[in-house]
Design a protein around this motif. Structure first.
Motif, mmCIF file in Angstrom:
data_model
loop_
_atom_site.group_PDB
_atom_site.id
_atom_site.type_symbol
_atom_site.label_atom_id
_atom_site.label_comp_id
_atom_site.label_asym_id
_atom_site.label_seq_id
_atom_site.Cartn_x
_atom_site.Cartn_y
_atom_site.Cartn_z
ATOM 1 N N TYR A 1 -4.600 -7.370 -1.925
ATOM 2 C CA TYR A 1 -4.743 -8.113 -0.675
ATOM 3 C C TYR A 1 -5.808 -9.192 -0.889
ATOM 4 O O TYR A 1 -6.678 -9.066 -1.745
ATOM 5 C CB TYR A 1 -5.158 -7.149 0.444
ATOM 6 N N ARG A 2 -5.742 -10.248 -0.090
ATOM 7 C CA ARG A 2 -6.741 -11.323 -0.148
ATOM 8 C C ARG A 2 -8.153 -10.758 -0.199
ATOM 9 O O ARG A 2 -8.544 -10.001 0.694
ATOM 10 C CB ARG A 2 -6.630 -12.200 1.089
ATOM 11 N N GLY A 3 -8.888 -11.109 -1.212
ATOM 12 C CA GLY A 3 -10.284 -10.695 -1.304
ATOM 13 C C GLY A 3 -10.485 -9.347 -1.959
ATOM 14 O O GLY A 3 -11.552 -9.060 -2.476
ATOM 15 N N ASP A 4 -9.470 -8.513 -1.951
ATOM 16 C CA ASP A 4 -9.634 -7.167 -2.486
ATOM 17 C C ASP A 4 -9.540 -7.174 -4.009
ATOM 18 O O ASP A 4 -8.965 -8.089 -4.599
ATOM 19 C CB ASP A 4 -8.573 -6.233 -1.890
ATOM 20 N N TRP A 5 -10.139 -6.168 -4.634
ATOM 21 C CA TRP A 5 -10.093 -6.049 -6.090
ATOM 22 C C TRP A 5 -9.216 -4.871 -6.507
ATOM 23 O O TRP A 5 -9.248 -4.443 -7.625
ATOM 24 C CB TRP A 5 -11.517 -5.866 -6.634
ATOM 25 N N ARG A 6 -8.459 -4.331 -5.542
ATOM 26 C CA ARG A 6 -7.608 -3.188 -5.838
ATOM 27 C C ARG A 6 -6.150 -3.592 -5.668
ATOM 28 O O ARG A 6 -5.585 -3.496 -4.587
ATOM 29 C CB ARG A 6 -7.971 -2.024 -4.924
ATOM 30 N N TRP B 1 0.829 -1.223 0.000
ATOM 31 C CA TRP B 1 0.000 0.000 0.000
ATOM 32 C C TRP B 1 0.865 1.276 0.000
ATOM 33 O O TRP B 1 0.456 2.320 0.490
ATOM 34 C CB TRP B 1 -0.976 0.007 1.178
ATOM 35 N N ARG C 1 -15.594 -9.728 -19.666
ATOM 36 C CA ARG C 1 -16.246 -8.515 -20.197
ATOM 37 C C ARG C 1 -15.169 -7.533 -20.659
ATOM 38 O O ARG C 1 -14.072 -7.495 -20.104
ATOM 39 C CB ARG C 1 -17.101 -7.875 -19.117
#
Lengths: 568, 268
Positions: free
Chosen positions: B140-145, B101, B249
């Motif tokens: 990070y785990r689970g994050d989409w950023r 980060w 998509r």
């Protein structure tokens, strides 16, 4: 039990009609009593502070399998948010889908003492009760979902109200449920066929029934039983532009039905998170507020109560038994999606969502929720919620109060919107200068929801005989204050009593309380047909036996049963 | 620029969570104050000075602060986490989450780093003179950023799952990479100077991958389009251009569908 006397606070209590006058509140044996009834009480000096009954949340998703899916599939929601164990305070984590422990503590810190879980899939009632059991302090109940249940669909297509009522009574007992919840009636069942029901007359595939028949039938069955709460409704077509007509059509199905309940409620339908159901326009490009049209109807029909579903402009986790809606949402925002189908009974979906002040639609949604509350003629019939965590996490309730109480706070938010002018054009909020006072806030967060739930004999006020749920906030309404002072004070109660136990002392958690689980035991005449149907469906279709279905004993270590007699 | 020197003197029995080793935290502090900063082993709180010799005072701001960390840091996590400016030099191997980060400044590691270096990185630069572990510049785990900006350069090899959910910035790997590159990416650029294994660009929406060496198995979701000449940042040659992931998509710009691009060098 200890006696307490909360002295000299500015009291706001709709039940006693006290509007900020100085008054004392006495607590003895878990109840509020006359001040003369306490002999040697511990005295809490509340001078210069605000005193209210404990808050009552009529609709939040705080326990059960879809909440846990949200916790499991959003590790990023917990990132950097952990708080280690500290004295009696247990370890906490999570923001929009907090742990059960944090859920209990954070509600308590806001001065809330009763929270209803808004959607319990009957098959997973045990899980829901396990999570509620692990949520400290709060009294809780859960609403099993009925609107897509095969039994209900089959009985109601022939308008068999008595059978529907017998099944409701059986399921409430089996799941230890509190009320009849309806989510996208027929639509979630249709979703199992890849379809949806977008208005009240859309036929449900296979079952030869419409949402209108389901809604009306469940209201009638609810009143046949005389349950404490009315039918609790999440209408079809949630979250779509132009959906306000579906909402009005759903409202109208309650017309002509009178409440039959000895629990003092006046409504036959509670419609939840109405913000999501008040959209005009026919696309996201021209979506606009129809809060006026919705509130014109609500204000003129006293057999309806509603809650807001206020968007709080946070990153959150949406979760609903409205399976098709969640699929629609993941197609819109392209974020991860979880979906579940619960055998014969219901379904659900979960998708993270970021309500950004830079996105026009999110800002319009924010306006619509506030408009609903500010256009309300009777604050006893519209309640503050965020449909936690769908429109925002419950810890934003004090922020919602701030927005409702202060035009200055609303203007600050308008100025932070990227598309301010377009948002103002599509909504009514900028033209509303109403500022709610703390008495109205107490109606919307205490007395109103307690009455709608049929729990006015326990919660929502400070009259002697009620449960001793009392919050003291460090807020002096008679001194000048900035809007942010409201949020700060109501986010951090100075003292909180739950059933006479001091659970917060000097802003710190002082006790994990003595939480109770409320459920409704409705007695009906023996109904061999319904019991035969139940046995047959379990044999033929369910993956569990009846013996492994019922919620019993240790799932509710501290139950509070509300008895209803619907036998002839 | 003022330099703070940390030398590890006691190895932790388990792993040390030391996100305090960061110019933003050190700024404005003297050596003694820095030694008193908190670090964690599990739920136990310790002082930075329990594990490190600290010498030198920090600058007034993060930008004016340089941190040099010496020794074996293979049990020290979160070095330079969330830093916004200044400089960190690590002389030795470091554990997970180096520069995670990160928003600005520069981190140089003269050694190897474990997984999740540059996770969710928004800006600044990380140079690893060594090898990187898995999930470099990922989310990070689970994050989409995932990585959103800045630059990561690795002179050696990198592990699997680099650039997962990346949507900006640049990753340059001098050597080879393991499986899964730029999974779910929606932007950014990854340059692999060595070889890649398989599953490059799975569910990739937008962004670019350049591979100068071999690719063991190409994703079926990528289609060959044409051969093109590339001359970019010292990388020259003829490349086969693939577009994908066709199963994902894709948005359109001026009527044209925008795909993720994968370039593989066929001629230097």
């Amino acid at each position: 039990m200890a006696e307490y006397l909360i002295k000299n606070g500015f009291v706001f209590d709709p039940v006693l009609g006290i509007k900020g006058d100085k008054a004392d509140v006495a607590i003895k044996d878990g109840k509020i009593v006359e001040t003369t009834a306490v002999k040697s009480p511990q005295v809490i000096d509340a001078s210069g502070k605000t005193v209210m009954a404990g808050g009552v949340d009529i609709h939040a998703h705080v326990a059960g399998p879809k909440v846990n899916v949200g916790r499991n599939f959003r590790p990023e929601d917990k990132l950097f948010g952990y708080k280690p164990k500290n004295g009696i305070e247990r370890m906490q984590g999570g923001f929009s889908v907090p742990t059960t422990i944090r859920t209990g503590y954070n509600y308590a810190r806001m001065g809330y003492t009763t929270v209803m879980e808004a959607a319990m899939p009957p098959l997973y009632a045990r899980h829901t009760h396990e999570e509620m059991r692990d949520t400290p302090i709060l009294d809780q109940g859960a609403y099993p979902v009925f609107g897509n249940n095969w039994f209900v669909l089959e009985y109601l297509k022939n308008h068999e109200i008595e059978n529907t009522a017998a099944y409701i009574a059986w399921l409430l007992r089996a799941t230890k449920g509190y009320a009849v919840k309806v989510v996208n009636p027929g639509g979630t069942e249709a979703w199992a066929w890849g379809l949806n029901c977008e208005n009240v007359h859309d036929p449900v595939p296979y079952f030869d029934i419409t949402p209108a028949q389901i809604i009306k039938g469940l209201i009638e069955a609810n009143e046949y039983l005389g349950l404490p709460h009315s039918m609790h409704m999440h209408a079809n077509n949630l979250g779509n532009p132009g959906n306000y007509t579906t909402t009005l059509d759903s409202f109208k199905l309650s017309e002509g039905i009178k409440p039959n309940s000895k629990f003092g409620r006046d409504q036959v339908m509670h419609h939840t998170h109405v913000q999501f159901h008040s959209y005009g326009g026919d696309s996201w490009a021209n979506v606009e507020s129809k809060a006026k049209e919705i509130m014109d109807y609500v204000n003129s029909h006293d057999n309806i109560t509603i809650d807001m579903g206020q968007v709080t402009l946070d990153e959150t986790t949406t979760m609903t038994a409205d399976g098709p809606f969640e699929h629609h949402l993941t197609e819109l925002n392209h974020l991860k999606w979880a979906n579940a189908d619960v055998e014969l009974e219901t379904g659900s979906g979960v998708v993270p969502y970021v309500y950004s002040p830079s996105i026009k639609v999110c800002a319009i949604q924010w306006c619509i929720g506030l408009e609903l509350a500010l256009l309300a003629k009777d604050p006893m019939r519209i309640f503050i919620t965020t449909d936690h965590p769908n429109a925002g996490p419950f810890i934003r309730y004090p922020r919602v109060m701030k927005w409702l109480m202060s035009t200055e706070a609303r203007e600050q938010q308008f100025d932070a919107f990227k598309h301010k002018d377009k948002v103002i054009e599509a909504t009514n909020l900028a033209g509303l200068d109403r500022e709610l006072d703390l008495y109205e806030i107490a109606q919307m967060t205490r007395a109103g929801p307690a009455k709608s739930l049929g729990l006015a004999h326990m919660y929502g006020g400070l009259a002697p005989g009620l449960e001793a749920d009392v919050a003291v906030y460090d807020f002096n309404p008679n001194e000048p204050y900035a809007p942010d002072d409201i949020e700060k004070a109501f986010l951090n109660a100075e003292h909180l009593f739950k059933t006479g136990v001091q659970v917060i002392r000097d802003h710190n958690i002082a006790s994990n309380g003595n939480k109770r689980t409320l459920w409704v035991n409705a007695k009906v005449n023996e109904n061999p047909q319904v019991m035969r149907d139940v046995k047959e469906k379990f044999l033929r279709y369910y993956t569990v036996t009846l013996n492994n279905y019922e919620v019993t004993g240790h799932y509710l270590p501290n139950p509070y049963v509300i008895e209803v007699d619907a036998t002839e | 620029m003022d330099t703070v020197k940390l030398t590890i003197k006691n190895q932790p029995d388990l792993y040390l969570e030391a996100d305090t080793i960061c110019p933003d935290t050190f700024a404005g502090k003297k050596a003694e104050e820095i030694a008193g900063l908190h670090v964690y082993i599990g739920r136990e709180q310790h002082r930075l000075g329990d594990f490190f010799e600290v010498s030198g005072n920090a600058g007034a701001t993060p930008e004016e602060t340089k941190i040099v960390v010496n020794g074996d840091l293979s049990r020290v996590k979160y070095i330079g986490m969330k830093m916004t400016g200044g400089e960190v030099v690590v002389n030795g191997n470091a554990d997970m989450y180096v520069g995670a980060w990160m928003q600005g400044g520069k981190i140089t590691v003269n050694g190897n780093v474990d997984a999740f270096a540059g996770t969710g990185m928004k800006g600044g630069e990380i140079v690893i003179n060594g090898n990187a572990g898995n999930y470099l510049g990922a989310a990070y785990r689970g994050d989409w950023r995932g990585m959103q900006g800045g630059k990561i350069t690795v002179t050696g090899n990198a592990g699997s799952d680099i650039g997962t959910f990346m949507n900006g910035g640049e990753i340059v790997i001098g050597g080879d990479v393991d499986v899964h590159v730029a999974t779910h990416a929606e932007g950014g650029k990854i340059i692999i100077k060595g070889n890649a294994k398989s599953r490059l660009g799975g569910q990739m929406v937008e962004g670019e991958i350049y591979v100068l060496g071999d690719i063991d198995v190409m994703m079926p979701g990528f289609a060959y389009r044409e051969d093109v000449d590339v001359d970019m940042d010292g990388i020259k040659g003829r490349f086969a251009l693939y577009e994908g992931d066709l199963g994902e998509r894709h948005r359109k710009r001026k009527g044209q569908t925008i795909y993720a691009k994968l370039y593989q060098r066929i001629e230097a």
